[in-house]
Design a protein around this motif. Sequence first.
Motif, short mmCIF file in Angstrom:
data_model
loop_
_atom_site.label_atom_id
_atom_site.label_comp_id
_atom_site.label_asym_id
_atom_site.label_seq_id
_atom_site.Cartn_x
_atom_site.Cartn_y
_atom_site.Cartn_z
N VAL A 51 -2.33 -0.87 1.47
CA VAL A 51 -1.22 -1.19 2.36
C VAL A 51 0.05 -0.70 1.68
O VAL A 51 0.30 -1.02 0.52
CB VAL A 51 -1.14 -2.71 2.61
N THR A 52 0.87 0.08 2.40
CA THR A 52 2.15 0.53 1.89
C THR A 52 3.22 -0.41 2.43
O THR A 52 3.31 -0.63 3.63
CB THR A 52 2.45 1.98 2.32
N ILE A 53 4.03 -0.95 1.51
CA ILE A 53 5.02 -1.95 1.86
C ILE A 53 6.42 -1.40 1.60
O ILE A 53 6.67 -0.79 0.55
CB ILE A 53 4.81 -3.24 1.04
N ASP A 54 7.32 -1.63 2.55
CA ASP A 54 8.72 -1.23 2.41
C ASP A 54 9.51 -2.44 1.93
O ASP A 54 9.64 -3.43 2.63
CB ASP A 54 9.25 -0.74 3.75
N CYS A 55 10.05 -2.35 0.72
CA CYS A 55 10.87 -3.42 0.15
C CYS A 55 12.27 -2.88 -0.06
O CYS A 55 12.58 -2.31 -1.11
CB CYS A 55 10.28 -3.91 -1.17
N ASP A 56 13.12 -3.02 0.94
CA ASP A 56 14.50 -2.53 0.89
C ASP A 56 14.58 -1.06 0.51
O ASP A 56 15.33 -0.66 -0.37
CB ASP A 56 15.33 -3.37 -0.08
N GLY A 57 13.77 -0.23 1.14
CA GLY A 57 13.81 1.21 0.91
C GLY A 57 12.88 1.70 -0.18
O GLY A 57 12.75 2.89 -0.39
N GLU B 46 2.63 1.12 6.29
CA GLU B 46 1.43 1.88 6.63
C GLU B 46 0.20 1.12 6.15
O GLU B 46 0.23 0.48 5.10
CB GLU B 46 1.49 3.25 5.95
N VAL B 47 -0.89 1.20 6.89
CA VAL B 47 -2.16 0.58 6.51
C VAL B 47 -3.21 1.69 6.47
O VAL B 47 -3.45 2.34 7.48
CB VAL B 47 -2.58 -0.53 7.49
N ASN B 48 -3.83 1.89 5.31
CA ASN B 48 -4.90 2.87 5.16
C ASN B 48 -6.22 2.11 5.04
O ASN B 48 -6.55 1.58 3.98
CB ASN B 48 -4.65 3.74 3.92
N ALA B 49 -6.97 2.08 6.13
CA ALA B 49 -8.21 1.30 6.16
C ALA B 49 -9.30 1.93 5.31
O ALA B 49 -10.15 1.23 4.77
CB ALA B 49 -8.69 1.14 7.60
N ASP B 50 -9.29 3.27 5.19
CA ASP B 50 -10.32 3.95 4.40
C ASP B 50 -10.23 3.61 2.92
O ASP B 50 -11.23 3.34 2.27
CB ASP B 50 -10.23 5.47 4.58
N LYS B 51 -9.00 3.63 2.39
CA LYS B 51 -8.80 3.35 0.96
C LYS B 51 -8.49 1.89 0.69
O LYS B 51 -8.32 1.49 -0.46
CB LYS B 51 -7.67 4.22 0.42
N ASN B 52 -8.33 1.09 1.75
CA ASN B 52 -8.03 -0.34 1.62
C ASN B 52 -6.67 -0.55 0.96
O ASN B 52 -6.50 -1.44 0.13
CB ASN B 52 -9.13 -1.06 0.85
#
Length: 114
Positions: free
Chosen positions: A65-71, A57-63
């Motif tokens: 980035v949510t990253i999925d690392c093997d769950g 997910e990318v949240n442009a308002d809060k700058n």
Amino acid sequence: MNSSISTIVMFVVLFGLMYFMMIRPQKKQQQHQEMMNALKPGDEIVTIGGLHGVVSEVNADKNIVTIDCDGVYLDFTRSAIARVLKKAAETTATTTTTEDKNDSVVVDETKEDK
């Protein structure tokens, strides 16, 4: 004659140093900023700490980035992304409609990678 050649050489060297010390880093910073703005879910990335993952997910308002690392889902600021390894594959869904013997409609959706 000799002093004029050495003066020209000094200006060329000075310009070369200015290019490598000032102009080139600014261009790299602009390229990095463009990469950050182009982030989207599905991109494979590496953080500045060496963590490999997929953008969830990318949240442009809060700058953020949510990253999925093997769950495991981790939140990072956009500036913590070092590089993008592989862009998300653009998929297109094609829908084909066929009629069965019983006059029912069967819809087949397949995804193709470009």
